[in-house]
Design a protein around this motif. Structure first.
Motif, PDB file in Angstrom:
ATOM      1  N   LYS A 222      -6.197 -81.790 -17.263  1.00 59.06           N
ATOM      2  CA  LYS A 222      -6.213 -82.605 -18.467  1.00 59.06           C
ATOM      3  C   LYS A 222      -5.444 -81.886 -19.569  1.00 59.06           C
ATOM      4  CE  LYS A 222      -9.294 -85.581 -21.164  1.00 59.06           C
ATOM      5  NZ  LYS A 222     -10.708 -85.996 -21.406  1.00 59.06           N
ATOM      6  N   LYS A 293     -15.327 -78.945 -22.366  1.00 58.68           N
ATOM      7  CA  LYS A 293     -14.109 -79.508 -21.760  1.00 58.68           C
ATOM      8  C   LYS A 293     -13.907 -78.956 -20.356  1.00 58.68           C
ATOM      9  CE  LYS A 293     -11.611 -79.920 -26.182  1.00 58.68           C
ATOM     10  NZ  LYS A 293     -11.687 -81.379 -26.325  1.00 58.68           N
ATOM     11  N   VAL A 297     -13.948 -81.374 -17.086  1.00 61.28           N
ATOM     12  CA  VAL A 297     -12.723 -81.598 -16.303  1.00 61.28           C
ATOM     13  C   VAL A 297     -12.881 -81.090 -14.874  1.00 61.28           C
ATOM     14  CG1 VAL A 297     -10.290 -80.953 -16.068  1.00 61.28           C
ATOM     15  CG2 VAL A 297     -11.196 -81.640 -18.298  1.00 61.28           C
TER      16      VAL A 297
END
Length: 352
Positions: A222, A293, A297
């Motif tokens: 990402k 994050k 991910v």
């Protein structure tokens, strides 16, 4: 022998390396405004670490270099932070490229080096052919064997011949830095076959990639526009002192105080204001955001042999929080230089 010029054009900092020098400076230019009064101050003016730069056949000149944020002229600052194709077609981005080439060429003492340039872009940008073609054509047009780049630094015209351009996803710089030694020989063969999570915290973006057996995983990845600029903005918003630093000053305060974990703002030589509490609070919150994050991910963290943190932001975040939350973490030893070092080693390796 051709020279290798490694250029890491981050949204907040530029990092450069050749066989004769390496440099780091903010990714912005300060428009130079001159008046007749300047003649009165030139004799004793000290601009350490700052160059005067000008494109050929252009009227405007700029200050650029490690010390420009301390000149106190932020209204004349020209930023290059941007995302996607618009960044690479920006006139000030092109100026950064020309200055970078000329700055590295200055170390060759009057020679006009023939160079192969290794330059990196965010992973998502690397997947877009239009962006890659824009960069390569600018540096080294397809129908020519070489392109001469010329710029003026401190009243000296510097020429560089670019004979070839190598483009890489930015995080691969860190991988090559870890896998290859300074002679571009393989020093870490095991890493080539490992499953690696790679978190590159830059000035503009956070790149979350995974590389398994030296191939990119197109699913576990990402790219977000939440780099260090977001942290700086949060600190600027939260600080409520009578005299408020701007984001450029906050960036310098963090850089100067990170090792001692004491962040001091000195608006004048007569005053020192502690910003440690507000800065550390925001660093911790930003670190927690990065952890979320990573977990979101990659999901199954047990699949990875190592989780590598790199980029300038990796030297700012709270490492203790990272280690307490994630297993098998490795911080790149060269921190914000790691991608540039890796680009350079890659250039050496492929031109052997």
């Amino acid at each position: 022998m051709r020279e290798i010029f490694a250029i890491d054009l981050g949204n907040k900092q530029v990092k450069l390396k050749s066989s004769r020098g390496e440099y780091r400076f903010p990714s912005r230019l300060l428009l130079e405004r001159k008046s007749g009064l300047d003649l009165a101050t030139e004799a004793l003016k000290v601009n350490s670490g700052i160059d005067t730069f000008q494109m050929l056949n252009e009227k405007d000149s700029f200050k650029i270099g490690e010390g420009i944020d301390k000149l106190g002229k932020n209204s004349d600052m020209r930023e290059t932070i941007a995302f996607g194709k618009s960044r690479y077609t920006n006139a000030f981005f092109e100026k950064l490229i020309e200055y970078s080439l000329a700055k590295l060429s200055l170390d060759f003492e009057g020679e006009t080096p023939e160079v192969e340039v290794v330059i990196g872009v965010p992973t998502e940008d690397f997947t877009k052919d239009e962006i890659k073609k824009t960069i390569v054509r600018y540096l080294n047009p397809e129908k020519k064997k070489a392109r001469q780049h010329s710029a003026i630094i401190n009243d000296q015209t510097i020429n560089t011949f670019v004979v070839r351009t190598h483009l890489l996803p930015q995080p691969m710089g860190t991988i090559y830095d870890l896998v290859l030694d300074d002679a571009a020989d393989i020093r870490n063969k095991d890493m080539i076959t490992q499953n690696i999570a790679l978190v590159d915290i830059g000035g503009g973006t956070v790149l979350l990639d995974s590389i398994n057996h030296f191939e990119f995983d197109t699913i576990n990845r990402k790219q977000e526009k939440s780099g260090v600029h977001k942290l700086l903005g949060s600190i600027n918003s939260d600080y409520d002192g009578d005299i408020k630093p701007d984001i450029y000053e906050i960036e310098g305060i963090i850089r100067d105080g990170k090792e001692a974990e004491e962040f001091i703002y000195s608006p004048t030589v007569n005053e020192s204001i502690s910003m440690t509490e507000v800065i550390q609070y925001n660093i911790d919150r930003y670190t927690e955001e990065i952890i979320q994050k990573v977990v979101s991910v990659y999901k199954d963290m047990d699949q990875f042999d190592v989780v590598i943190f790199t980029g300038g932001g990796s030297s700012i975040i709270n490492k203790e929080l990272i280690h307490n939350s994630l297993d098998h973490v490795l911080f790149s030893e060269n921190k914000e230089y790691s991608n540039a070092y890796g680009f350079y080693k890659y250039g050496m390796y492929v031109t052997k």
